[in-house]
Write a protein that holds these residues in place. Structure first.
Motif, PDB file in Angstrom:
ATOM      1  N   LEU A  17      34.648  40.149  31.607  1.00  2.00           N
ATOM      2  CA  LEU A  17      36.102  40.077  31.509  1.00  2.00           C
ATOM      3  C   LEU A  17      36.643  38.756  32.030  1.00  2.00           C
ATOM      4  N   ASP A  18      37.175  37.948  31.136  1.00  2.00           N
ATOM      5  CA  ASP A  18      37.857  36.717  31.528  1.00  2.00           C
ATOM      6  C   ASP A  18      39.165  37.091  32.226  1.00  2.00           C
ATOM      7  N   ILE A  19      39.495  36.409  33.329  1.00  2.00           N
ATOM      8  CA  ILE A  19      40.746  36.730  34.030  1.00  2.00           C
ATOM      9  C   ILE A  19      41.952  36.238  33.228  1.00  2.00           C
ATOM     10  N   GLY A  20      41.852  35.032  32.658  1.00  2.00           N
ATOM     11  CA  GLY A  20      42.985  34.446  31.949  1.00  2.00           C
ATOM     12  C   GLY A  20      43.005  34.823  30.477  1.00  2.00           C
ATOM     13  N   LEU A  21      43.427  36.060  30.186  1.00  2.00           N
ATOM     14  CA  LEU A  21      43.516  36.509  28.789  1.00  2.00           C
ATOM     15  C   LEU A  21      44.974  36.571  28.366  1.00  2.00           C
ATOM     16  N   ALA A  25      35.260  40.101  26.761  1.00  8.80           N
ATOM     17  CA  ALA A  25      36.682  39.785  26.628  1.00  8.80           C
ATOM     18  C   ALA A  25      36.886  38.337  27.045  1.00  8.80           C
ATOM     19  N   GLU A  26      37.066  37.465  26.061  1.00  2.22           N
ATOM     20  CA  GLU A  26      37.167  36.019  26.330  1.00  2.22           C
ATOM     21  C   GLU A  26      37.991  35.388  25.214  1.00  2.22           C
ATOM     22  N   ASP A  27      39.087  34.707  25.579  1.00  3.96           N
ATOM     23  CA  ASP A  27      39.962  34.163  24.540  1.00  3.96           C
ATOM     24  C   ASP A  27      39.573  32.747  24.119  1.00  3.96           C
ATOM     25  N   ASP A  28      38.722  32.084  24.888  1.00  2.00           N
ATOM     26  CA  ASP A  28      38.254  30.759  24.499  1.00  2.00           C
ATOM     27  C   ASP A  28      37.247  30.933  23.356  1.00  2.00           C
ATOM     28  N   SER A  83      32.403  31.745  38.163  1.00  2.00           N
ATOM     29  CA  SER A  83      33.420  30.723  37.928  1.00  2.00           C
ATOM     30  C   SER A  83      32.951  29.789  36.832  1.00  2.00           C
ATOM     31  N   LYS A  84      33.848  29.526  35.884  1.00  2.00           N
ATOM     32  CA  LYS A  84      33.509  28.589  34.801  1.00  2.00           C
ATOM     33  C   LYS A  84      33.552  27.157  35.334  1.00  2.00           C
ATOM     34  N   PRO A  85      32.708  26.262  34.864  1.00  2.00           N
ATOM     35  CA  PRO A  85      31.623  26.548  33.916  1.00  2.00           C
ATOM     36  C   PRO A  85      30.416  27.157  34.646  1.00  2.00           C
TER      37      PRO A  85
HETATM   38 CA    CA Z   1      40.917  32.455  29.192  1.00  2.00          CA
END
Ligand code: CA
Length: 218
Positions: A50-54, A6-9, A100-102
């Motif tokens: 799971l990306d937090i910022g979706l 789950a990643e919107d980028d 944590s990205k990156p």
């Molecule tokens: Ca995101």
């Protein structure tokens, strides 16, 4: 092993999906928060990244609802917001680990293997069933101490059977763990893999329960 990503980028999602597929995982990729829980209802996944910022529903909200269902699905959080509060909340909501990205994709692979091992109740680097041993980090298979060379998909079938040792695994579940949505599955493909594995490890190594599925008998 089947992973829901789950990643919107778009760029990161695309590269992660490709990298995970090369590692031998079947990967389904989604970009909207509200789609994650329904997707988990319809297919059997081994882990969720799971990306937090979706958009739609935040990763933390997805995680909280998921854990309210009392599932033990391993969850790896991805966070761009490098704040301690997010990480603490994520872990308290039931995430198994976070990055944590990156981040380096090899670190993601190692942490993913670690949470998959824990969910299978295994502490060491290999999965063992009788004289069969599988090393998920390099897909190496050993039988009676000797290395066995197998195609990647057959190693994947074997891995699912070993992780579910003692239980029958349905054909649907096995097929799901091998393929993502985008890949077609030939109706006899699974039977072909099972037949090859029996040739390799003995005719009695995998039991068939007609209409149900397969069980490792090593
Ligand atoms: Ca995101």
């Amino acid at each position: 092993m089947k992973i829901l990503l789950a990643e919107d980028d778009k760029q990161l999602g695309e590269s992660l999906q490709a990298a995970l597929a090369l590692e031998g995982y079947a990967v389904d990729w989604m970009t909207r928060g509200q789609d994650i829980l329904p997707a988990l209802d319809v297919a059997a996944y081994d882990a969720l990244i799971l990306d937090i910022g979706l958009p739609g529903k935040s990763g933390l909200d997805v995680l909280q609802e998921l854990r309210q269902r009392a599932t033990t699905l391993p969850v790896m959080l991805l966070t761009a917001r490098d704040t301690v509060a997010d990480r603490i909340q994520g872990l308290d909501f039931g995430a198994d680990d976070y990055l944590s990205k990156p981040f380096d994709v090899n670190e993601l692979f190692a942490r993913l293997r670690s949470i998959l091992r824990r969910s299978a109740g295994v502490a060491g680097p290999s999965l063992v069933a009788g004289e069969l041993e599988i090393f998920p980090h390099n897909h190496e298979v050993r039988f009676k101490g000797e290395p066995v060379l197998l195609p990647a998909k057959e190693v994947a079938v074997l891995e699912v059977l070993v992780r579910n040792r003692g239980r029958f695994v349905t054909k649907t579940r096995l097929a799901e763990s091998l393929y993502s949505w985008d890949e077609g599955v030939g109706s006899n493909t699974l039977e072909v893999y099972i037949s090859h594995l029996r040739k390799q490890f003995g005719g009695d190594s995998i039991e068939t329960l007609r209409g149900v599925g397969y069980r490792l008998a090593l």
